[in-house]
Design a protein around this motif. Sequence first.
Motif, PDB file in Angstrom:
ATOM      1  N   LEU A 108      -2.702  -4.854 -11.675  1.00  0.00           N
ATOM      2  CA  LEU A 108      -2.046  -5.344 -11.034  1.00  0.00           C
ATOM      3  C   LEU A 108      -0.794  -5.081 -11.651  1.00  0.00           C
ATOM      4  O   LEU A 108      -0.119  -6.268 -12.442  1.00  0.00           O
ATOM      5  N   ALA A 109       0.208  -4.472 -10.831  1.00  0.00           N
ATOM      6  CA  ALA A 109       1.399  -4.976 -11.295  1.00  0.00           C
ATOM      7  C   ALA A 109       2.419  -5.238 -10.910  1.00  0.00           C
ATOM      8  O   ALA A 109       2.124  -5.197  -9.188  1.00  0.00           O
ATOM      9  N   ALA A 110       3.695  -5.241 -10.797  1.00  0.00           N
ATOM     10  CA  ALA A 110       4.756  -6.559  -9.898  1.00  0.00           C
ATOM     11  C   ALA A 110       4.903  -5.657  -8.633  1.00  0.00           C
ATOM     12  O   ALA A 110       5.270  -6.459  -7.810  1.00  0.00           O
ATOM     13  N   THR A 111       5.460  -4.221  -8.859  1.00  0.00           N
ATOM     14  CA  THR A 111       5.685  -3.737  -8.013  1.00  0.00           C
ATOM     15  C   THR A 111       4.532  -3.909  -6.716  1.00  0.00           C
ATOM     16  O   THR A 111       5.135  -3.649  -5.109  1.00  0.00           O
ATOM     17  N   GLN A 112       3.353  -3.786  -7.099  1.00  0.00           N
ATOM     18  CA  GLN A 112       2.266  -4.113  -5.751  1.00  0.00           C
ATOM     19  C   GLN A 112       2.427  -5.068  -5.179  1.00  0.00           C
ATOM     20  O   GLN A 112       2.224  -4.932  -3.940  1.00  0.00           O
ATOM     21  N   ILE A 113       3.093  -6.498  -5.324  1.00  0.00           N
ATOM     22  CA  ILE A 113       3.193  -7.043  -4.575  1.00  0.00           C
ATOM     23  C   ILE A 113       4.750  -7.086  -4.074  1.00  0.00           C
ATOM     24  O   ILE A 113       5.959  -8.035  -3.814  1.00  0.00           O
ATOM     25  N   GLY A 114       5.684  -5.770  -4.250  1.00  0.00           N
ATOM     26  CA  GLY A 114       6.965  -5.804  -3.992  1.00  0.00           C
ATOM     27  C   GLY A 114       7.929  -6.430  -4.982  1.00  0.00           C
ATOM     28  O   GLY A 114       9.588  -6.887  -4.802  1.00  0.00           O
ATOM     29  N   VAL A 150       0.877  -0.833  -0.440  1.00  0.00           N
ATOM     30  CA  VAL A 150      -0.095  -0.388   0.542  1.00  0.00           C
ATOM     31  C   VAL A 150       0.589   1.259  -0.439  1.00  0.00           C
ATOM     32  O   VAL A 150       2.216   1.662   0.178  1.00  0.00           O
ATOM     33  N   VAL A 151       0.021   2.774  -0.325  1.00  0.00           N
ATOM     34  CA  VAL A 151       1.175   3.560  -0.091  1.00  0.00           C
ATOM     35  C   VAL A 151       1.863   4.005   1.184  1.00  0.00           C
ATOM     36  O   VAL A 151       1.512   3.338   1.905  1.00  0.00           O
ATOM     37  N   GLY A 152       3.034   4.281   0.412  1.00  0.00           N
ATOM     38  CA  GLY A 152       3.782   4.556   1.587  1.00  0.00           C
ATOM     39  C   GLY A 152       5.288   3.239   1.753  1.00  0.00           C
ATOM     40  O   GLY A 152       6.189   3.545   2.372  1.00  0.00           O
ATOM     41  N   ASP A 153       4.249   2.392   1.047  1.00  0.00           N
ATOM     42  CA  ASP A 153       5.621   1.302   0.782  1.00  0.00           C
ATOM     43  C   ASP A 153       6.801   1.696  -0.523  1.00  0.00           C
ATOM     44  O   ASP A 153       6.410   2.221  -1.542  1.00  0.00           O
ATOM     45  N   PRO A 154       8.282   2.513  -0.224  1.00  0.00           N
ATOM     46  CA  PRO A 154       8.914   2.858  -1.170  1.00  0.00           C
ATOM     47  C   PRO A 154       9.084   2.122  -2.379  1.00  0.00           C
ATOM     48  O   PRO A 154       8.686   2.738  -3.646  1.00  0.00           O
ATOM     49  N   VAL A 155       8.585   0.874  -2.852  1.00  0.00           N
ATOM     50  CA  VAL A 155       8.314  -0.183  -3.769  1.00  0.00           C
ATOM     51  C   VAL A 155       7.748   0.634  -4.986  1.00  0.00           C
ATOM     52  O   VAL A 155       7.762   0.256  -5.809  1.00  0.00           O
ATOM     53  N   LEU A 156       6.552   1.370  -4.336  1.00  0.00           N
ATOM     54  CA  LEU A 156       5.647   1.574  -5.303  1.00  0.00           C
ATOM     55  C   LEU A 156       6.338   3.153  -5.862  1.00  0.00           C
ATOM     56  O   LEU A 156       5.632   2.897  -6.605  1.00  0.00           O
ATOM     57  N   CYS A 189      -7.434   1.473 -16.966  1.00  0.00           N
ATOM     58  CA  CYS A 189      -5.922  -0.582 -16.566  1.00  0.00           C
ATOM     59  C   CYS A 189      -5.043   0.303 -17.428  1.00  0.00           C
ATOM     60  O   CYS A 189      -4.143  -0.074 -15.945  1.00  0.00           O
ATOM     61  N   LEU A 190      -5.452   0.484 -18.975  1.00  0.00           N
ATOM     62  CA  LEU A 190      -3.838  -0.053 -19.440  1.00  0.00           C
ATOM     63  C   LEU A 190      -3.152   0.703 -18.559  1.00  0.00           C
ATOM     64  O   LEU A 190      -1.730   0.830 -18.469  1.00  0.00           O
ATOM     65  N   ILE A 191      -3.217   2.155 -19.017  1.00  0.00           N
ATOM     66  CA  ILE A 191      -2.525   3.280 -18.340  1.00  0.00           C
ATOM     67  C   ILE A 191      -1.919   3.670 -17.123  1.00  0.00           C
ATOM     68  O   ILE A 191      -1.155   3.442 -16.357  1.00  0.00           O
ATOM     69  N   HIS A 192      -2.425   2.685 -16.047  1.00  0.00           N
ATOM     70  CA  HIS A 192      -2.696   2.850 -15.354  1.00  0.00           C
ATOM     71  C   HIS A 192      -1.390   2.007 -14.356  1.00  0.00           C
ATOM     72  O   HIS A 192      -0.721   2.766 -13.544  1.00  0.00           O
ATOM     73  N   GLU A 193      -1.677   0.213 -14.774  1.00  0.00           N
ATOM     74  CA  GLU A 193      -0.601  -0.120 -14.609  1.00  0.00           C
ATOM     75  C   GLU A 193       0.649   0.036 -15.372  1.00  0.00           C
ATOM     76  O   GLU A 193       1.558  -0.516 -14.575  1.00  0.00           O
ATOM     77  N   THR A 194       0.715   0.315 -16.203  1.00  0.00           N
ATOM     78  CA  THR A 194       1.620   1.365 -16.857  1.00  0.00           C
ATOM     79  C   THR A 194       2.620   1.810 -15.961  1.00  0.00           C
ATOM     80  O   THR A 194       4.410   2.569 -15.683  1.00  0.00           O
ATOM     81  N   GLU A 195       1.565   2.836 -15.390  1.00  0.00           N
ATOM     82  CA  GLU A 195       2.554   3.814 -14.748  1.00  0.00           C
ATOM     83  C   GLU A 195       2.590   3.711 -13.851  1.00  0.00           C
ATOM     84  O   GLU A 195       4.030   3.710 -13.117  1.00  0.00           O
ATOM     85  N   HIS A 196       2.139   2.199 -13.089  1.00  0.00           N
ATOM     86  CA  HIS A 196       2.794   2.322 -11.928  1.00  0.00           C
ATOM     87  C   HIS A 196       4.402   1.660 -12.132  1.00  0.00           C
ATOM     88  O   HIS A 196       5.159   1.518 -10.428  1.00  0.00           O
ATOM     89  N   LEU A 197       4.445   1.072 -12.906  1.00  0.00           N
ATOM     90  CA  LEU A 197       5.893   0.047 -13.727  1.00  0.00           C
ATOM     91  C   LEU A 197       7.054   1.851 -13.884  1.00  0.00           C
ATOM     92  O   LEU A 197       8.254   1.632 -13.578  1.00  0.00           O
ATOM     93  N   SER A 198       6.439   3.083 -13.775  1.00  0.00           N
ATOM     94  CA  SER A 198       7.612   4.240 -13.222  1.00  0.00           C
ATOM     95  C   SER A 198       7.443   4.473 -11.865  1.00  0.00           C
ATOM     96  O   SER A 198       7.993   5.676 -12.304  1.00  0.00           O
ATOM     97  N   GLY A 199       6.428   3.899 -11.262  1.00  0.00           N
ATOM     98  CA  GLY A 199       6.605   4.781  -9.750  1.00  0.00           C
ATOM     99  C   GLY A 199       5.798   5.431  -9.647  1.00  0.00           C
ATOM    100  O   GLY A 199       5.837   6.384  -8.785  1.00  0.00           O
ATOM    101  N   ILE A 200       4.326   5.746 -10.497  1.00  0.00           N
ATOM    102  CA  ILE A 200       3.359   6.695 -10.689  1.00  0.00           C
ATOM    103  C   ILE A 200       2.296   6.101 -10.119  1.00  0.00           C
ATOM    104  O   ILE A 200       1.605   5.329 -10.550  1.00  0.00           O
TER     105      ILE A 200
END
Length: 171
Positions: free
Chosen positions: A49-55, A10-16, A135-146
Amino acid sequence: MSGTARKVRVVGDPVLHAVTRPVTEFDAELSDLIDDMFASMYVAEGVGLAATQIGVDRAVFVYDCIDSDHHRHVGHVVNPVVVATAGPIDDGEEGCLSVPGPFEELDRPSSVTVRGVDKTGAPLEVTGTGFFARCLIHETEHLSGILYIDHLPRNRRRKVLRAMEPFAWNA
């Protein structure tokens, strides 16, 4: 369903907020990660779900989402890049498993095309409309730390963060 559900960060975890490493090995480990990501997404009742979301520091996401014509799309994209956006702006609500609970309106393109590869390294291109585009843009952004809340004005972001709530899959 194969795979093992993992805790969603969850938000606050640096991996995100970290930029992920590109995937270079297309092996059983990647396939197992994708299975675990689907299992985690389904336990949390998410649509992506992006990989960063499970660390995991890998550039891959999974999805099970409905488009503007109510067609269901299920799949994954490795090393995704948004290559095109189009259409009128969709001002619908957006949420995130890493910001559990609240939803907030966020302007997004109504059509998004993502290019990457599948788990075997074969090239693929996915175009989504409506909620699937979001969904596509949201998950892609996760992988850039956004995170989606990074796009919100400070007052709306604070409101979302105050409204977060724990769920069994992330507590």
